[in-house]
Design a protein around this motif. Structure first.
Motif, PDB file in Angstrom:
ATOM      1  N   ALA A  21       0.037   5.323   6.665  1.00  0.00           N
ATOM      2  CA  ALA A  21      -0.725   4.890   7.832  1.00  0.00           C
ATOM      3  C   ALA A  21      -1.070   3.408   7.785  1.00  0.00           C
ATOM      4  O   ALA A  21      -1.655   2.876   8.722  1.00  0.00           O
ATOM      5  N   ASN A  22      -0.709   2.741   6.698  1.00  0.00           N
ATOM      6  CA  ASN A  22      -1.078   1.337   6.540  1.00  0.00           C
ATOM      7  C   ASN A  22       0.071   0.576   5.895  1.00  0.00           C
ATOM      8  O   ASN A  22       0.426   0.832   4.750  1.00  0.00           O
ATOM      9  N   ARG A  23       0.663  -0.353   6.635  1.00  0.00           N
ATOM     10  CA  ARG A  23       1.780  -1.143   6.113  1.00  0.00           C
ATOM     11  C   ARG A  23       1.363  -2.572   5.772  1.00  0.00           C
ATOM     12  O   ARG A  23       2.202  -3.453   5.637  1.00  0.00           O
ATOM     13  N   PRO A  79       0.820  -1.218   0.000  1.00  0.00           N
ATOM     14  CA  PRO A  79       0.000   0.000   0.000  1.00  0.00           C
ATOM     15  C   PRO A  79       0.850   1.264   0.000  1.00  0.00           C
ATOM     16  O   PRO A  79       1.854   1.347   0.694  1.00  0.00           O
ATOM     17  N   SER A 107       5.370   4.906   0.852  1.00  0.00           N
ATOM     18  CA  SER A 107       4.593   3.967   1.657  1.00  0.00           C
ATOM     19  C   SER A 107       4.858   4.117   3.145  1.00  0.00           C
ATOM     20  O   SER A 107       4.124   3.558   3.960  1.00  0.00           O
ATOM     21  N   ASP A 111       0.542   4.100   1.422  1.00  0.00           N
ATOM     22  CA  ASP A 111      -0.171   4.824   2.478  1.00  0.00           C
ATOM     23  C   ASP A 111       0.640   4.702   3.760  1.00  0.00           C
ATOM     24  O   ASP A 111       0.720   3.615   4.346  1.00  0.00           O
TER      25      ASP A 111
END
Length: 385
Positions: free
Chosen positions: A100-102, A96, A143, A98
């Motif tokens: 905030a998201n792994r 991802p 990311s 993002d």
């Protein structure tokens, strides 16, 4: 493909850090990356880390692969490939973009996407373009995922031998004579570009080394002894990179030194010497990886020479703003001067590679070396630093 046995995101906060080992890739060094990955997967401490092997095919597709390091070795002088270990020829892995998201996700046509759990750090063992050159590092920065090794700028500079040498020169490090032919020069006036090379040879003498400017593992390099071999050498280099580098021969001993990031900063290993290979004109791809020409560790240098090359290796590391690790390659000339040839921000990690051998001789074994690199990555944040 069944996802029944794939790793799932742990619910316990005390879980082990998850390391995604990413390998293969689109460059001509795909096979060597596989060999490096096999060595890393075999040696990484599974009691300390969860490991997720992710391969990138030659076409650029990210896939789950079998966690079978023994299948990633050179066999019968043949290099392995990610496609041979992929658990599916249709499914793919998505990282991802993002911070905030792994969480890594596996997708396959006609199936519901499957979460594979969060990744805490990526260990990229991709050599060459599309992996070692800052492209993957930029993706990981977007990311927000920490990763082993140099950042975007240092990776890009470490891959491009022209700008690497320009930076070294600006920091007072001595480099050998070189010139560059860019693709626009070649396309605009091929005869004029060739004449520049011939004039360079007239000034510095034969032999010349004609290289892809942004490749590694000695792939695409030709030692040219006279004008008759020049055109073929240019074509060989351009098959790997439209930008080519021409170097005058530097007569001297080949000395290498490893740099590793410790808690208190970078330190240099004992140096190694690469003796002239008996069956090869120079230390080329075949000598390095197929015939496994052995290096001499530690290099037979005086105490003063050893101290000097270690100092210069750390200086090169700092000049390019490297992180994690570097292998610095030098020539020791007949007058006792060290000339830096290049650095490698992701040096070979195969069992026969010089970087781990130098650190082994310096008291840091292979499993500890991997652990230090992962821990250094976990200490760093992504973004500006």
């Amino acid at each position: 493909m069944s996802t029944e046995n794939l790793p799932h995101s742990p619910e316990q906060p005390s879980r082990k850090p998850r390391v995604a080992v990413v390998f293969g890739g689109r460059s001509s060094e795909h096979g060597i990356s596989m060999v490096t990955a096999g060595a890393v997967l075999k040696a990484i401490d599974r009691t300390k880390y969860d490991v997720l092997p992710i391969g990138i095919t030659r076409e650029g597709r990210w896939v789950l692969t079998a966690d079978e390091p023994e299948r990633m070795a050179i066999a019968d002088r043949r290099l392995p490939a990610v496609e041979e270990l992929a658990e599916s020829h249709e499914g793919g892995v998505v990282l991802p973009v993002d911070p905030a998201n792994r969480e890594v996700v596996y997708t396959e046509p006609g199936s519901v996407p499957k979460a594979l759990g969060e990744v805490d750090v990526v260990f990229p063992v991709l050599h060459g373009p599309y992996g070692e050159d800052g492209t993957l590092q930029g993706l990981l920065e977007l990311s927000g995922v920490p990763y082993v090794g140099a950042g975007v700028l240092a990776s890009a500079v470490g891959q491009d031998k022209e700008y690497m040498k320009r930076i070294f020169t600006s920091y007072g490090l001595k480099v050998g004579p070189y010139m560059v032919i860019r693709p626009r020069e070649w396309e605009r006036d091929e005869s004029a570009a060739r004449k520049k090379i011939i004039d360079f040879a007239g000034e510095h003498g034969w032999p010349l080394f004609v290289k892809p400017a942004r490749a590694g593992s000695s792939i695409g390099i030709t030692k040219v002894d006279d004008l008759s071999g020049l055109d073929e050498a240019i074509a060989t280099a351009q098959a790997h990179d439209p930008k080519i580098l021409i170097e005058a021969a530097v007569r001297g001993r080949e000395i290498e030194c490893g740099v590793l990031e410790f808690e208190d900063g970078p330190r240099a290993s004992v140096p190694a010497e690469i003796p002239p290979p008996d069956a090869h004109a120079y230390y080329d791809f075949e000598a390095k990886y197929i015939d496994s020409t052995p290096g001499i560790v530690p290099a037979p240098l005086t105490e003063e020479q050893t101290a000097e090359v270690r100092r210069l290796a750390v200086e090169a590391f700092e000049a390019v703003s490297c992180e994690g690790l570097v292998r610095a390659d030098f020539f020791l000339t007949e007058d006792g001067e060290f000339v830096i040839n290049e650095i490698n921000t992701l040096p070979g990690f195969t069992p026969i590679s010089m970087y781990p051998q130098m650190w082994q001789a310096s008291g840091v074994g292979y499993p500890e070396l991997i652990d230090r690199l992962v821990q250094a990555a976990l200490r760093r944040s992504t973004g500006l630093r």
